[in-house]
Design an enzyme around this catalytic site. Sequence first.
Site, short mmCIF file in Angstrom:
data_model
loop_
_atom_site.label_atom_id
_atom_site.label_comp_id
_atom_site.label_asym_id
_atom_site.label_seq_id
_atom_site.Cartn_x
_atom_site.Cartn_y
_atom_site.Cartn_z
N HIS A 24 0.87 -1.17 0.00
CA HIS A 24 0.00 0.00 0.00
C HIS A 24 0.91 1.23 0.00
O HIS A 24 2.02 1.18 0.54
CB HIS A 24 -0.84 -0.04 1.28
CG HIS A 24 -1.89 1.01 1.38
ND1 HIS A 24 -1.61 2.31 1.74
CD2 HIS A 24 -3.23 0.96 1.19
CE1 HIS A 24 -2.74 3.01 1.78
NE2 HIS A 24 -3.74 2.22 1.43
N ASP A 83 3.42 -4.62 7.77
CA ASP A 83 2.17 -3.87 7.64
C ASP A 83 1.02 -4.87 7.85
O ASP A 83 0.75 -5.69 6.99
CB ASP A 83 2.11 -3.23 6.26
CG ASP A 83 0.78 -2.52 6.01
OD1 ASP A 83 -0.13 -2.63 6.86
OD2 ASP A 83 0.65 -1.87 4.96
N GLN A 97 -4.29 -5.04 6.80
CA GLN A 97 -5.33 -5.93 6.28
C GLN A 97 -5.40 -7.23 7.06
O GLN A 97 -6.48 -7.81 7.21
CB GLN A 97 -5.08 -6.25 4.80
CG GLN A 97 -5.32 -5.09 3.86
CD GLN A 97 -6.77 -4.63 3.86
OE1 GLN A 97 -7.70 -5.41 4.05
NE2 GLN A 97 -6.98 -3.35 3.63
N LYS A 141 -10.11 -0.89 10.48
CA LYS A 141 -10.25 -2.07 9.61
C LYS A 141 -10.59 -3.32 10.41
O LYS A 141 -10.86 -4.37 9.85
CB LYS A 141 -8.98 -2.28 8.80
CG LYS A 141 -8.75 -1.17 7.78
CD LYS A 141 -7.59 -1.48 6.88
CE LYS A 141 -7.06 -0.26 6.18
NZ LYS A 141 -7.77 0.08 4.95
N CYS A 151 -4.69 2.49 -3.75
CA CYS A 151 -3.44 2.99 -3.14
C CYS A 151 -2.35 1.94 -3.25
O CYS A 151 -1.56 1.74 -2.31
CB CYS A 151 -3.64 3.39 -1.69
SG CYS A 151 -4.84 4.69 -1.48
N1 PMP Z 1 -1.60 -0.77 4.59
C1 PMP Z 1 -2.59 -1.47 4.03
C2 PMP Z 1 -2.30 -2.86 3.55
C3 PMP Z 1 -3.86 -0.92 3.94
O1 PMP Z 1 -4.85 -1.63 3.38
C4 PMP Z 1 -4.09 0.38 4.42
C5 PMP Z 1 -5.45 1.03 4.30
N2 PMP Z 1 -6.07 0.84 3.06
C6 PMP Z 1 -3.03 1.08 4.99
C7 PMP Z 1 -1.79 0.47 5.06
C8 PMP Z 1 -3.19 2.45 5.55
O2 PMP Z 1 -4.08 2.44 6.60
P1 PMP Z 1 -4.75 3.78 7.14
O3 PMP Z 1 -5.29 4.50 5.94
O4 PMP Z 1 -5.81 3.30 8.06
O5 PMP Z 1 -3.68 4.55 7.83
#
Ligand code: PMP
Length: 418
Positions: A135, A212, A215, A238, A376
Amino acid sequence: MNAAAALPAATDAALDVARVRDDFPILAREVYGKPLVYLDSAASAQKPRQVIDAESAVYEEEYANVHRGVHYLSQAATDRFEATRRRVRAFLNARSEDEIVFVRGGTEGVNLVARSWGRTALKEGDEILISTLEHHANIVPWHLLAEEKGLVVKGVPIHEDGQIDMDAYRDLLTERTKLVAITQMSNALGIVTPIEEIVRLAHDAGARTMVDGCQAVSHGAVDVRALDCDFYVFSGHKVYGPTGIGALYGKAELLESMPPWQGGGEMIARVSLERSTFKKPPHRFEAGTPAIAQAIALKAALDYVAGLGLDRIAEHEAMLLDYATERLSSLDGVTIYGTHPNKASILSFNLEGAHPHDVGTIVDRDGVAVRVGHHCAQPAMQRYGIPATVRASFALYNTLDEVDALVASLAKVREFFA
Ligand code: PMP
């Protein structure tokens, strides 16, 4: 101690989805006169009554600023805020609650590691390995740091099926690699990476690791001690919790060695006009008034998923994913991205001849909420030579009927573009 052992016990029976759905008030609503079919939980999960109530109870009963009052309410709010820290410790199976730093979410967690650890521990020419699955939250902070410090960011490629190319990873890991920052589960494709092996190989090569978990945390139990990663980040929203709160786990000795990344109230030991000294972790990294009610309600969210049982949630979601994959594959002109068997809860696809944004807009009129775009995760899109996909993501409250509703709506899209 296993994280699950400290949590409310779940029974062996399969998830009672009808009962679970009653916990989520928003799922009863309609959009455009159709029942809402919410298939966008990978972007943000809906909230159960337990979380909504916990957050409003803070404001109705026990709200005050934390860590700074001698009065009753401030102490009560502080106790509950710190109770969430203990809860997150158990959720991740960290050694100590001092290893849990509250952050706004995964993005802030990665930025904290980059700004504090990265800025001091890395020097010109050092390499950071990320992957094609990341991401942007786990790419851009490293680019910013690389620019500032003359570091090199390298990407580990993925195979056609979406899984990390482990041979390429082994080749890219050298004595110059100082950090491996890789996801446990891809938000764009749903691929679950061999994160234990990735961490082990990184450590063998002398590199630090940041996982990370944004998910991954809602689809299975996490054990940072077993994983042995140096840092782990996730976002509360999430995992059925509020927005604006998440956690960074860092090994105690690493956090101890790291300087503050933001200055302000509550992170100091002593301040004079000339200089400041700082608290120990985790408070050293928590400048200013935090997301108090959100942090307290995060505990309700973690209790909620633990009460249902993460294994049972994962089993239910796997059943939905298998069924959706099979049904979607039966439609003409569907390409699914991310076909490696190690995947969870996310189906990313395109329909031949139809732009993903058109697909998303049309199914929305049937009440079906999917995500369209690059999620993203532009490097993953570039890998397949596409600008975007349609992403259906499944959560503990979704049903087979909802998968049917998605497929029926997609069949209409197919007719439209035929
Ligand atoms: N890493 C991953 C794999 C994500 O799916 C996301 C959110 N889509 C993020 C990081 C960033 O998370 P946040 O927008 O809640 O800070």
